[in-house]
Design a protein around this motif. Structure first.
Motif, PDB file in Angstrom:
ATOM      1  N   ARG A 198       0.826  -1.210   0.000  1.00 25.00           N
ATOM      2  CA  ARG A 198       0.000   0.000   0.000  1.00 25.00           C
ATOM      3  C   ARG A 198       0.858   1.257   0.000  1.00 25.00           C
ATOM      4  NH1 ARG A 198      -2.869  -3.052   3.904  1.00 25.00           N
ATOM      5  NH2 ARG A 198      -2.092  -1.718   5.590  1.00 25.00           N
ATOM      6  N   THR A 199       1.989   1.224   0.708  1.00 20.21           N
ATOM      7  CA  THR A 199       2.886   2.380   0.721  1.00 20.21           C
ATOM      8  C   THR A 199       3.427   2.643  -0.677  1.00 20.21           C
ATOM      9  OG1 THR A 199       3.504   2.033   3.028  1.00 20.21           O
ATOM     10  CG2 THR A 199       5.031   3.310   1.662  1.00 20.21           C
ATOM     11  N   ILE A 200       3.848   1.594  -1.369  1.00 18.79           N
ATOM     12  CA  ILE A 200       4.337   1.771  -2.737  1.00 18.79           C
ATOM     13  C   ILE A 200       3.213   2.279  -3.629  1.00 18.79           C
ATOM     14  CG2 ILE A 200       5.364   0.606  -4.727  1.00 18.79           C
ATOM     15  CD1 ILE A 200       6.574  -1.406  -2.703  1.00 18.79           C
ATOM     16  N   ARG A 201       2.032   1.702  -3.471  1.00 12.49           N
ATOM     17  CA  ARG A 201       0.867   2.134  -4.264  1.00 12.49           C
ATOM     18  C   ARG A 201       0.601   3.621  -4.100  1.00 12.49           C
ATOM     19  NH1 ARG A 201      -4.556   0.249  -1.677  1.00 12.49           N
ATOM     20  NH2 ARG A 201      -3.856   1.943  -0.295  1.00 12.49           N
ATOM     21  N   ASP A 202       0.736   4.127  -2.887  1.00 10.37           N
ATOM     22  CA  ASP A 202       0.328   5.491  -2.574  1.00 10.37           C
ATOM     23  C   ASP A 202       1.452   6.511  -2.684  1.00 10.37           C
ATOM     24  OD1 ASP A 202      -2.152   4.401  -2.029  1.00 10.37           O
ATOM     25  OD2 ASP A 202      -1.814   4.301   0.143  1.00 10.37           O
ATOM     26  N   THR A 203       2.655   6.088  -3.073  1.00 10.82           N
ATOM     27  CA  THR A 203       3.796   6.994  -3.186  1.00 10.82           C
ATOM     28  C   THR A 203       4.079   7.273  -4.649  1.00 10.82           C
ATOM     29  OG1 THR A 203       4.769   6.058  -1.166  1.00 10.82           O
ATOM     30  CG2 THR A 203       6.224   7.349  -2.591  1.00 10.82           C
ATOM     31  N   PRO A 204       3.969   8.523  -5.080  1.00 14.75           N
ATOM     32  CA  PRO A 204       4.283   8.826  -6.484  1.00 14.75           C
ATOM     33  C   PRO A 204       5.701   8.387  -6.836  1.00 14.75           C
ATOM     34  CG  PRO A 204       3.231  10.709  -5.421  1.00 14.75           C
ATOM     35  CD  PRO A 204       3.548   9.724  -4.330  1.00 14.75           C
ATOM     36  N   ALA A 205       5.857   7.794  -8.006  1.00 15.51           N
ATOM     37  CA  ALA A 205       7.171   7.314  -8.435  1.00 15.51           C
ATOM     38  C   ALA A 205       7.195   7.184  -9.951  1.00 15.51           C
ATOM     39  CB  ALA A 205       7.501   5.968  -7.791  1.00 15.51           C
ATOM     40  N   ARG A 206       8.368   7.414 -10.514  1.00 13.46           N
ATOM     41  CA  ARG A 206       8.581   7.209 -11.947  1.00 13.46           C
ATOM     42  C   ARG A 206       9.175   5.845 -12.246  1.00 13.46           C
ATOM     43  NH1 ARG A 206       9.994  11.596 -14.979  1.00 13.46           N
ATOM     44  NH2 ARG A 206      10.388  10.081 -16.638  1.00 13.46           N
ATOM     45  N   LEU A 207       9.759   5.224 -11.226  1.00 10.18           N
ATOM     46  CA  LEU A 207      10.341   3.885 -11.380  1.00 10.18           C
ATOM     47  C   LEU A 207      10.238   3.178 -10.038  1.00 10.18           C
ATOM     48  CD1 LEU A 207      12.020   1.791 -13.067  1.00 10.18           C
ATOM     49  CD2 LEU A 207      14.069   2.884 -12.111  1.00 10.18           C
ATOM     50  N   ILE A 208       9.891   1.890 -10.088  1.00  9.13           N
ATOM     51  CA  ILE A 208       9.782   1.058  -8.891  1.00  9.13           C
ATOM     52  C   ILE A 208      10.631  -0.186  -9.100  1.00  9.13           C
ATOM     53  CG2 ILE A 208       8.216  -0.347  -7.489  1.00  9.13           C
ATOM     54  CD1 ILE A 208       5.967   1.621  -8.432  1.00  9.13           C
ATOM     55  N   SER A 209      11.447  -0.515  -8.121  1.00  8.05           N
ATOM     56  CA  SER A 209      12.165  -1.787  -8.177  1.00  8.05           C
ATOM     57  C   SER A 209      11.890  -2.572  -6.903  1.00  8.05           C
ATOM     58  CB  SER A 209      13.667  -1.580  -8.377  1.00  8.05           C
ATOM     59  OG  SER A 209      14.248  -0.854  -7.308  1.00  8.05           O
ATOM     60  N   PRO A 243      -0.519   2.490 -12.660  1.00 11.32           N
ATOM     61  CA  PRO A 243      -0.965   1.634 -13.770  1.00 11.32           C
ATOM     62  C   PRO A 243       0.094   1.381 -14.827  1.00 11.32           C
ATOM     63  CG  PRO A 243      -2.607   3.302 -13.247  1.00 11.32           C
ATOM     64  CD  PRO A 243      -1.397   3.656 -12.481  1.00 11.32           C
ATOM     65  N   HIS A 244       0.980   2.360 -15.080  1.00 15.52           N
ATOM     66  CA  HIS A 244       1.944   2.206 -16.168  1.00 15.52           C
ATOM     67  C   HIS A 244       3.377   2.520 -15.750  1.00 15.52           C
ATOM     68  CE1 HIS A 244      -1.457   1.717 -18.828  1.00 15.52           C
ATOM     69  NE2 HIS A 244      -1.965   2.871 -18.420  1.00 15.52           N
ATOM     70  N   THR A 245       3.620   2.673 -14.470  1.00 14.44           N
ATOM     71  CA  THR A 245       4.982   2.937 -13.994  1.00 14.44           C
ATOM     72  C   THR A 245       5.850   1.702 -14.218  1.00 14.44           C
ATOM     73  OG1 THR A 245       4.143   4.438 -12.294  1.00 14.44           O
ATOM     74  CG2 THR A 245       6.371   3.571 -11.990  1.00 14.44           C
ATOM     75  N   PRO A 246       7.040   1.864 -14.781  1.00 13.89           N
ATOM     76  CA  PRO A 246       7.921   0.705 -14.932  1.00 13.89           C
ATOM     77  C   PRO A 246       8.255   0.075 -13.579  1.00 13.89           C
ATOM     78  CG  PRO A 246       8.723   2.564 -16.232  1.00 13.89           C
ATOM     79  CD  PRO A 246       7.622   3.092 -15.367  1.00 13.89           C
ATOM     80  N   ILE A 247       8.142  -1.242 -13.521  1.00 15.39           N
ATOM     81  CA  ILE A 247       8.504  -2.004 -12.330  1.00 15.39           C
ATOM     82  C   ILE A 247       9.605  -2.984 -12.717  1.00 15.39           C
ATOM     83  CG2 ILE A 247       7.743  -3.673 -10.594  1.00 15.39           C
ATOM     84  CD1 ILE A 247       4.943  -2.514 -10.816  1.00 15.39           C
ATOM     85  N   VAL A 248      10.677  -2.985 -11.944  1.00 12.82           N
ATOM     86  CA  VAL A 248      11.761  -3.944 -12.135  1.00 12.82           C
ATOM     87  C   VAL A 248      11.770  -4.879 -10.939  1.00 12.82           C
ATOM     88  CG1 VAL A 248      14.234  -4.260 -12.444  1.00 12.82           C
ATOM     89  CG2 VAL A 248      13.105  -2.249 -13.426  1.00 12.82           C
ATOM     90  N   ALA A 284       1.092 -10.756 -16.999  1.00 10.14           N
ATOM     91  CA  ALA A 284       1.298 -10.398 -18.411  1.00 10.14           C
ATOM     92  C   ALA A 284       1.436  -8.880 -18.556  1.00 10.14           C
ATOM     93  CB  ALA A 284       0.162 -10.941 -19.281  1.00 10.14           C
ATOM     94  N   ASP A 285       2.294  -8.305 -17.757  1.00 16.86           N
ATOM     95  CA  ASP A 285       2.425  -6.850 -17.636  1.00 16.86           C
ATOM     96  C   ASP A 285       3.575  -6.367 -18.518  1.00 16.86           C
ATOM     97  OD1 ASP A 285       2.942  -4.222 -16.813  1.00 16.86           O
ATOM     98  OD2 ASP A 285       2.442  -4.638 -14.726  1.00 16.86           O
ATOM     99  N   PRO A 286       3.295  -5.577 -19.565  1.00 19.93           N
ATOM    100  CA  PRO A 286       4.364  -5.139 -20.464  1.00 19.93           C
ATOM    101  C   PRO A 286       5.322  -4.144 -19.819  1.00 19.93           C
ATOM    102  CG  PRO A 286       2.306  -4.027 -21.023  1.00 19.93           C
ATOM    103  CD  PRO A 286       1.971  -5.057 -19.990  1.00 19.93           C
ATOM    104  N   ASP A 287       4.938  -3.539 -18.682  1.00 21.10           N
ATOM    105  CA  ASP A 287       5.788  -2.568 -18.002  1.00 21.10           C
ATOM    106  C   ASP A 287       6.533  -3.179 -16.819  1.00 21.10           C
ATOM    107  OD1 ASP A 287       5.101  -0.275 -19.618  1.00 21.10           O
ATOM    108  OD2 ASP A 287       3.131  -0.343 -18.649  1.00 21.10           O
ATOM    109  N   LEU A 288       6.542  -4.500 -16.755  1.00 15.07           N
ATOM    110  CA  LEU A 288       7.239  -5.216 -15.691  1.00 15.07           C
ATOM    111  C   LEU A 288       8.445  -5.942 -16.272  1.00 15.07           C
ATOM    112  CD1 LEU A 288       7.397  -6.369 -12.767  1.00 15.07           C
ATOM    113  CD2 LEU A 288       5.879  -8.203 -13.536  1.00 15.07           C
ATOM    114  N   GLN A 289       9.613  -5.661 -15.708  1.00 12.55           N
ATOM    115  CA  GLN A 289      10.865  -6.296 -16.148  1.00 12.55           C
ATOM    116  C   GLN A 289      11.373  -7.206 -15.043  1.00 12.55           C
ATOM    117  OE1 GLN A 289      14.082  -3.530 -16.716  1.00 12.55           O
ATOM    118  NE2 GLN A 289      15.620  -5.120 -17.037  1.00 12.55           N
ATOM    119  N   LEU A 290      11.797  -8.393 -15.407  1.00 16.95           N
ATOM    120  CA  LEU A 290      12.374  -9.349 -14.456  1.00 16.95           C
ATOM    121  C   LEU A 290      13.883  -9.399 -14.620  1.00 16.95           C
ATOM    122  CD1 LEU A 290       9.820 -12.272 -14.701  1.00 16.95           C
ATOM    123  CD2 LEU A 290      10.565 -11.236 -12.555  1.00 16.95           C
TER     124      LEU A 290
END
Length: 332
Positions: A198-209, A243-248, A284-290
């Motif tokens: 929830r903290t990550i959800r509610d914190t504005p970010a341009r990139l999440i890892s 919804p569309h923030t890149p997640i690594v 199946a998230d196109p903005d998710l990198q493993l």
């Protein structure tokens, strides 16, 4: 001391004497033992809140011509950890690393007296509170301007064994890219807790890892049946706010002494890696990198650079930053 002076935290608690504790999770509404200095709580998993009160990644910057800066600080050991130092950076370079003692203290650092950028990084280990910052001369707060990067993980993200708070691998990557870091590394406590999602959800970010799995392996938190679904649920919560923030998503780094050994629920580290990948790919998230954590350090490097059978030493964190910095990028 206004909120805008410091960055990298979720909630600032100020007690009656003016001491500020910087929480990296928001304890309001949680049974956390908020006013207990050691973060004890009347709920299972209370260690998470002790970790959340450690100001890893919390810092403040000024443009200043002052000849001296004074930082009033209180330090105590939280459970199972040590005290890390305070780093003073001038124009982006380490200028002074100030070791701490237990108790209330005033750190006094002479400055060049020229027109410089000063950044103070608070310790990445210990129970720390701050009261006042004062200058002999002019100082104008300089809030971060770069894109915010939020990173979540275990002790390998908190980096208590780094040389100092400006040399954790997240700090090094953020400094290299000019990013506004929010570091959610919780030593021993990266267990996909809903409050973290929830903290990550509610914190504005341009990139999440997210560096997931090593605490889950060590704590036998989930089985092969439950772990993929927990990863999927955690990511769904994060996506509700991004919804569309890149997640690594990074799976566990190599741990030579643990590889191939089943934990108490029968999972090896490779099993944990496979479960995390399964849970992530189910979106199946196109903005998710493993990223396979085994590609960050080789077993030979781990044996040479780890301080124990699991945790990198200071030079290991530097190498992790070198390896991850080109992989963690923002879209054009």
């Amino acid at each position: 001391m206004p909120d805008a002076l410091w960055t990298g935290y979720r909630f600032r608690e100020v007690d009656a004497d003016g001491w500020s504790t910087f929480w990296r999770l928001d304890p309001r509404g949680q049974a956390t033992g908020l006013h207990d200095w050691h973060g004890r709580a009347d709920r299972p998993g209370h260690r998470l809140w002790s970790r959340a009160a450690t100001p890893a990644g919390v810092r403040a910057s000024w443009r200043t011509t002052a000849t001296e800066v004074r930082l009033e600080l209180r330090a105590a050991l939280d459970i199972y950890t040590k005290l890390a130092p305070v780093d003073f950076l001038v124009n982006g370079e380490l200028y002074r690393r100030h070791e701490l003692e237990i108790g209330e203290q005033q750190l006094v650092v002479d400055l060049p007296g020229d027109d410089v950028d000063l950044t103070i990084w608070l310790p990445q280990a210990g129970a720390i509170a701050v009261r006042t910052t004062s200058f002999t001369g002019d100082a104008i707060p300089s809030p971060p301007t770069g894109p915010r990067w939020l990173t979540y993980g275990s002790s390998i993200t908190q980096c208590t064994g780094a040389y100092g708070p400006s040399e954790t691998w997240p700090a090094l990557v953020a400094r290299r890219h000019g990013w506004d870091l929010t570091a959610m590394g919780f030593s021993g406590e990266c267990h996909l807790d809903p409050i973290a999602a929830r903290t990550i959800r509610d914190t504005p970010a341009r990139l999440i890892s997210l560096c997931l799995g090593i605490n889950i392996y060590g704590g036998a938190t989930f089985s092969g049946r439950t772990l993929p679904g927990q990863v999927e649920s955690f990511l769904h919560t994060v996506r509700d706010g991004h919804p569309h923030t890149p997640i690594v998503l990074i799976t566990p780094l190599v741990a030579p002494e643990h590889e191939g050994k089943p934990n108490e629920v029968g999972l090896t580290l490779d099993d944990v890696r496979a479960c995390i990948e399964l849970g992530a790919r189910s979106l199946a998230d196109p903005d998710l990198q493993l990223i396979d954590g085994r590609t960050i350090l080789t077993p030979e490097e781990a044996k040479a650079l780890y301080a124990d059978d699991l945790h990198p030493g200071p030079d290991g964190y530097r190498l992790i930053a070198d390896r991850l910095a080109p992989l963690l990028t923002l879209p054009l």
